[in-house]
Motif scaffolding. Structure first.
Motif, PDB file in Angstrom:
ATOM      1  N   ALA A   1       8.932  10.022  -6.948  1.00 45.04           N
ATOM      2  CA  ALA A   1       8.715  11.419  -6.591  1.00 45.04           C
ATOM      3  C   ALA A   1       8.792  12.265  -7.860  1.00 45.04           C
ATOM      4  N   ALA A   2       7.934  13.259  -7.949  1.00 41.41           N
ATOM      5  CA  ALA A   2       8.022  14.211  -9.055  1.00 41.41           C
ATOM      6  C   ALA A   2       9.362  14.946  -8.915  1.00 41.41           C
ATOM      7  N   PRO A   3       9.937  15.395 -10.017  1.00 41.57           N
ATOM      8  CA  PRO A   3      11.239  16.066  -9.953  1.00 41.57           C
ATOM      9  C   PRO A   3      11.234  17.239  -8.963  1.00 41.57           C
ATOM     10  N   ASN A   4      12.259  17.279  -8.128  1.00 35.17           N
ATOM     11  CA  ASN A   4      12.464  18.346  -7.148  1.00 35.17           C
ATOM     12  C   ASN A   4      11.347  18.441  -6.112  1.00 35.17           C
ATOM     13  N   GLU A   5      10.638  17.341  -5.876  1.00 37.60           N
ATOM     14  CA  GLU A   5       9.580  17.342  -4.868  1.00 37.60           C
ATOM     15  C   GLU A   5       9.812  16.182  -3.903  1.00 37.60           C
ATOM     16  N   LYS A   6       9.239  16.304  -2.692  1.00 33.01           N
ATOM     17  CA  LYS A   6       9.464  15.296  -1.661  1.00 33.01           C
ATOM     18  C   LYS A   6       8.129  14.770  -1.125  1.00 33.01           C
ATOM     19  N   PRO A   7       7.631  13.687  -1.708  1.00 35.04           N
ATOM     20  CA  PRO A   7       6.440  13.063  -1.144  1.00 35.04           C
ATOM     21  C   PRO A   7       6.812  12.234   0.084  1.00 35.04           C
ATOM     22  N   VAL A   8       6.012  12.369   1.138  1.00 39.94           N
ATOM     23  CA  VAL A   8       6.228  11.634   2.378  1.00 39.94           C
ATOM     24  C   VAL A   8       4.996  10.769   2.612  1.00 39.94           C
ATOM     25  N   LEU A   9       5.206   9.460   2.720  1.00 40.34           N
ATOM     26  CA  LEU A   9       4.111   8.511   2.920  1.00 40.34           C
ATOM     27  C   LEU A   9       4.094   8.058   4.369  1.00 40.34           C
ATOM     28  N   THR A  10       2.916   8.096   5.001  1.00 31.70           N
ATOM     29  CA  THR A  10       2.759   7.579   6.359  1.00 31.70           C
ATOM     30  C   THR A  10       1.528   6.679   6.404  1.00 31.70           C
ATOM     31  N   ALA A  11       1.564   5.715   7.307  1.00 31.06           N
ATOM     32  CA  ALA A  11       0.440   4.788   7.474  1.00 31.06           C
ATOM     33  C   ALA A  11      -0.561   5.361   8.461  1.00 31.06           C
ATOM     34  N   ILE A  12      -1.857   5.162   8.171  1.00 32.23           N
ATOM     35  CA  ILE A  12      -2.895   5.583   9.106  1.00 32.23           C
ATOM     36  C   ILE A  12      -3.633   4.383   9.691  1.00 32.23           C
ATOM     37  N   SER A  13      -3.293   3.178   9.226  1.00 27.31           N
ATOM     38  CA  SER A  13      -3.956   1.981   9.728  1.00 27.31           C
ATOM     39  C   SER A  13      -2.929   1.034  10.340  1.00 27.31           C
ATOM     40  N   PRO A  14      -3.161   0.612  11.594  1.00 25.04           N
ATOM     41  CA  PRO A  14      -2.234  -0.346  12.205  1.00 25.04           C
ATOM     42  C   PRO A  14      -2.443  -1.769  11.699  1.00 25.04           C
ATOM     43  N   ARG A  15      -3.419  -1.972  10.817  1.00 29.66           N
ATOM     44  CA  ARG A  15      -3.723  -3.320  10.314  1.00 29.66           C
ATOM     45  C   ARG A  15      -3.063  -3.635   8.975  1.00 29.66           C
ATOM     46  N   HIS A  16      -2.465  -2.636   8.314  1.00 33.94           N
ATOM     47  CA  HIS A  16      -1.899  -2.851   6.981  1.00 33.94           C
ATOM     48  C   HIS A  16      -0.482  -2.300   6.910  1.00 33.94           C
ATOM     49  N   ASN A  17       0.368  -2.981   6.161  1.00 31.51           N
ATOM     50  CA  ASN A  17       1.702  -2.447   5.893  1.00 31.51           C
ATOM     51  C   ASN A  17       1.550  -1.262   4.949  1.00 31.51           C
ATOM     52  N   LEU A  18       2.473  -0.324   5.037  1.00 28.54           N
ATOM     53  CA  LEU A  18       2.323   0.892   4.238  1.00 28.54           C
ATOM     54  C   LEU A  18       2.388   0.599   2.743  1.00 28.54           C
ATOM     55  N   ILE A  19       3.450  -0.064   2.292  1.00 29.28           N
ATOM     56  CA  ILE A  19       3.546  -0.458   0.885  1.00 29.28           C
ATOM     57  C   ILE A  19       3.571  -1.978   0.837  1.00 29.28           C
ATOM     58  N   SER A  20       2.581  -2.538   0.176  1.00 31.21           N
ATOM     59  CA  SER A  20       2.445  -3.980   0.055  1.00 31.21           C
ATOM     60  C   SER A  20       2.723  -4.369  -1.391  1.00 31.21           C
ATOM     61  N   ILE A  21       3.760  -5.149  -1.603  1.00 27.92           N
ATOM     62  CA  ILE A  21       4.152  -5.556  -2.954  1.00 27.92           C
ATOM     63  C   ILE A  21       3.722  -7.006  -3.141  1.00 27.92           C
TER      64      ILE A  21
END
Length: 158
Positions: free
Chosen positions: A94-114
């Motif tokens: 996250a950029a300093p003092n900011e709050k990024p929120v990640l959401t998935a829009i596809s039911p076929r993929h995990n949100l963060i894939s490592i």
């Protein structure tokens, strides 16, 4: 030292050295810049909601930082497969003092894939589950990752 080798290091053609000490200093600066510019300078990139994260992630090299501005990121998937080094982690945060929120829009993929990631830090992100059967963060089977640090992240609604 061969002047052609110095020019190759710095990618700058050299003019004949003139001026005694000034010429020597010019040569020294070219050598240092040529050697350091390719390996020591890390970059910081910013993205904001609506940006395509794929090209931003693809350009990251050891020592680089990707900062996410605050807001809602609706993603099909965010694939992390970058490899830093023990001395130069890649940071996605996250950029300093900011709050990024990640959401998935596809039911076929995990949100963060490592996948096959190494020496990466993920920090300060909020991962908000809105779809069933989607993992927030998944270390993919068959793609060994190591030295991945996830810190100060909030995972909710999963």
């Amino acid at each position: 030292m061969n002047l052609n080798n110095v020019a190759a290091l710095s990618n700058t053609p050299l003019a004949p050295l003139k001026g005694g000490i000034i010429g020597v200093l010019h040569l020294a600066v070219l050598i240092v810049v040529g050697i350091l510019s390719s390996s020591l300078f890390a970059a910081t990139y910013f993205v904001r909601p609506g940006d395509d994260l794929r090209p931003a992630l693809a350009r990251l090299v050891p020592g680089d930082t990707l900062l996410l501005r605050g807001g809602l990121y609706q993603l099909e998937s965010m694939r992390i497969d970058q490899q830093g080094t023990p001395q130069k982690y890649i940071v996605i945060a996250a950029a300093p003092n900011e709050k990024p929120v990640l959401t998935a829009i596809s039911p076929r993929h995990n949100l963060i894939s490592i996948r096959s990631a190494a020496y990466v830090i993920i920090e300060g992100l909020t991962i908000d589950g809105t779809l069933p059967n989607v993992d927030a963060i998944k270390f993919e089977h068959g793609h060994a990752s190591h030295h991945v640090i996830i810190q100060n992240c909030e995972i909710k609604n999963y």
